[in-house]
Design an enzyme around this catalytic site. Structure first.
Site, short mmCIF file in Angstrom:
data_model
loop_
_atom_site.label_atom_id
_atom_site.label_comp_id
_atom_site.label_asym_id
_atom_site.label_seq_id
_atom_site.Cartn_x
_atom_site.Cartn_y
_atom_site.Cartn_z
CD GLU A 102 8.94 10.94 -33.34
OE1 GLU A 102 8.72 11.16 -34.63
OE2 GLU A 102 8.01 10.15 -32.76
CG ASN A 111 10.10 11.63 -26.29
OD1 ASN A 111 10.29 10.55 -25.11
ND2 ASN A 111 9.15 11.74 -26.90
CG HIS A 142 4.52 4.84 -29.29
ND1 HIS A 142 3.14 4.99 -28.80
CD2 HIS A 142 5.03 5.61 -29.44
CE1 HIS A 142 3.21 6.27 -28.25
NE2 HIS A 142 4.22 6.76 -28.80
CD GLU A 144 5.64 9.81 -27.10
OE1 GLU A 144 5.19 9.30 -28.22
OE2 GLU A 144 6.25 10.86 -27.36
CG ASP A 185 0.92 3.06 -27.50
OD1 ASP A 185 1.79 2.55 -27.88
OD2 ASP A 185 0.29 4.11 -28.02
#
Ligand code: XIL
Length: 472
Positions: A166, A207, A243, A271, A273
């Protein structure tokens, strides 16, 4: 990227497995979940050469349901929190590897990869680091020492690391983290160099979130990666956190994956979702399934995209409701650890990409396996729709179930009840609702739905767990 011969051999191997599973079915007449017809996610992913991972909360490994799903369905694990700086070095110079070690050991027991997450990040830093003041050179040493210590500990055991997490703002400029403010952009190259020196065999990733599509933020990331490569910095991959929100998978996802892959980098969906406004309902869950499939397809379409990790197994354990108010139901399993349509969609994407058939209800002329008997009844019909009820009697006890059938071309499920519905082309997949997954031997499961775009046909062939049912 993967040699063609390997794939051919793997396909052959699959065919052999499928053939022996079929023989077992005939000989013993007792399978509704043959390996070939109803693979786990990791079995489905294997022939594609990709890993399918999940974030694991090591504290939940004592729950046998959780542990079972984590080990049988996934070929890779990422520590949800146990490898973050605040977890491994809560006091300066005092390391606590208990949770991280537990996860690595779990992975080794279950023949799984470990995806290392994460080394240098503005969030979840220990207090001493977050609130301490250090000279620039001291901070640089603290940072590179941390990277060196952690990567060295798992040298040869963790093939991929998120080195920097990030680093960007939404507009593609650098986030004003402690590291950036004090050390400038060079903190990134230094972290990668330290990680590479500690484990030259590990692939090193940067990432981030909101970098899934082509946009200002992913453009910033892309330019950084180009600069790092030009400078010979050991960077090998880009992690797209993913996400996402139901109905909002970026249309440029595949294009974005491809442009990073074209730089010679690996891309991993790190990651995944896909959250929704609560409460969930069957149409949102179906849309979510399509979205999961779209993300998987985008990865599977690009050779350099080597794996997909979901951020949590079940809606019960997901971070989403704690962070995004009013939203949830983002994972492939529901609160009761039952697979959702999203699970089926993910699996179907892998099966298809691996050259398999995502479950065939069979030719209506087939005799059926004898392990189930289905009644497919159109109880009401009109020119543009119909109402259908389906009941399936099983000779075996089930804990979860998956029923499939094909609708006539152009006909879609508009709404359904007593099951989770997803549709891909004419193929409809129905999985149990949270409350009707358990069926005793000789018992009957049932569900219903309404179609639009035309009517369904009475007596449509139905499969249970990939096995054709006899018509009842
Ligand atoms: C989340 C975890 O899931 C939570 O349990 C924790 O409280 C906060 O962090 N991006 C990341 C992950 O890189 O590490 C985050 O994980 C989710 C967002």
């Amino acid at each position: 990227m993967r040699p063609h011969r390997v794939r051919t051999v793997r396909r052959l191997a699959r065919a052999v497995v499928a053939a022996s599973a079929a023989v077992a079915t005939l000989a013993f007449g007792l399978t509704t979940t043959s390996q070939a017809a109803n693979p786990t996610l990791r079995e489905a992913a294997e022939p594609t050469g990709r890993f399918i991972g999940t974030a694991v909360n090591d504290g939940l490994l004592s729950n046998s349901t959780y542990r079972n799903i984590a080990s049988t369905e996934f070929s890779s694990v990422t520590a949800e929190n146990a490898m973050k700086w605040e977890s491994v070095e809560p006091q300066r110079g005092q390391f606590n590897w208990a949770g991280a070690d537990r996860l690595v050991q779990f992975a080794q027991q279950n023949d799984q990869l470990v995806y290392g997450h994460t080394l240098v990040w503005h969030s979840q830093m220990p207090d001493w680091l977050e609130n301490g003041s250090f000279s620039n050179s001291e901070l640089r040493t603290i940072m590179t020492d941390h990277v060196t210590t952690q990567v060295s500990r798992y040298r040869g055991q963790i093939p991929r690391w998120d080195v920097v997490n990030e680093a960007f703002n939404e507009d593609g400029t650098f986030r004003q983290s402690k590291f950036y403010q004090q050390l400038g952009e060079s903190y990134i190259a230094d972290s990668f160099r330290a990680a590479h020196a500690a484990d030259p065999s590990a692939k090193l990733f940067i990432n981030d979130y909101n970098v899934e599509g082509v946009n200002a933020k992913s453009d910033g990331l892309y330019r950084l990666v180009q600069r790092l490569l030009d400078q010979g910095v050991p960077i090998h991959g880009v992690g797209l956190q993913s996400h996402l929100i139901v109905g909002q998978v970026p249309g440029t996802l595949q294009q974005n994956i491809q442009r990073f892959a074209n730089l010679g980098l690996e891309v991993v969906i790190t990651e995944l979702d896909i959250r929704m406004q609560m409460p969930a309902d069957s149409s949102k869950l179906q849309r979510q399934a399509q979205d999961y499939r779209a993300v998987a397809n985008a990865c599977l379409a690009v050779d350099g995209c080597t794996g997909i990790t979901v951020w949590g197994i079940s809606d019960r354990d997901s971070w989403v409701p704690d962070v995004f108010e009013g939203q949830g139901a983002a994972c492939p399993y529901d609160e009761n650890y039952q697979p959702k349509p999203a699970y089926e969609a993910l699996r179907a994407a892998f099966v298809e990409a691996g050259g398999g058939d995502p479950g065939d209800p069979g030719d209506p002329g087939d005799p059926g396996t004898g392990s189930c008997t289905a009644v497919f009844t159109v109880s009401n019909r009109w020119s543009t729709g119909s109402v259908v009820s389906v009941s399936v009697r099983t000779t075996q006890a089930l804990n979860t179930w998956r029923v499939e059938f094909d609708l006539p071309s152009g006909v879609t499920v508009a709404s359904g009840w007593n099951g989770g519905f997803s549709q891909s082309g004419s193929r409809v997949t129905v999985t149990n609702a949270p409350y009707n997954g358990t069926v005793s031997a000789g018992g009957t499961l049932s569900f219903g739905f309404q179609t639009s775009g035309g009517a369904a046909q009475d007596g449509t062939a139905v499969s249970l767990g990939g096995q054709r049912c006899a018509a009842g």
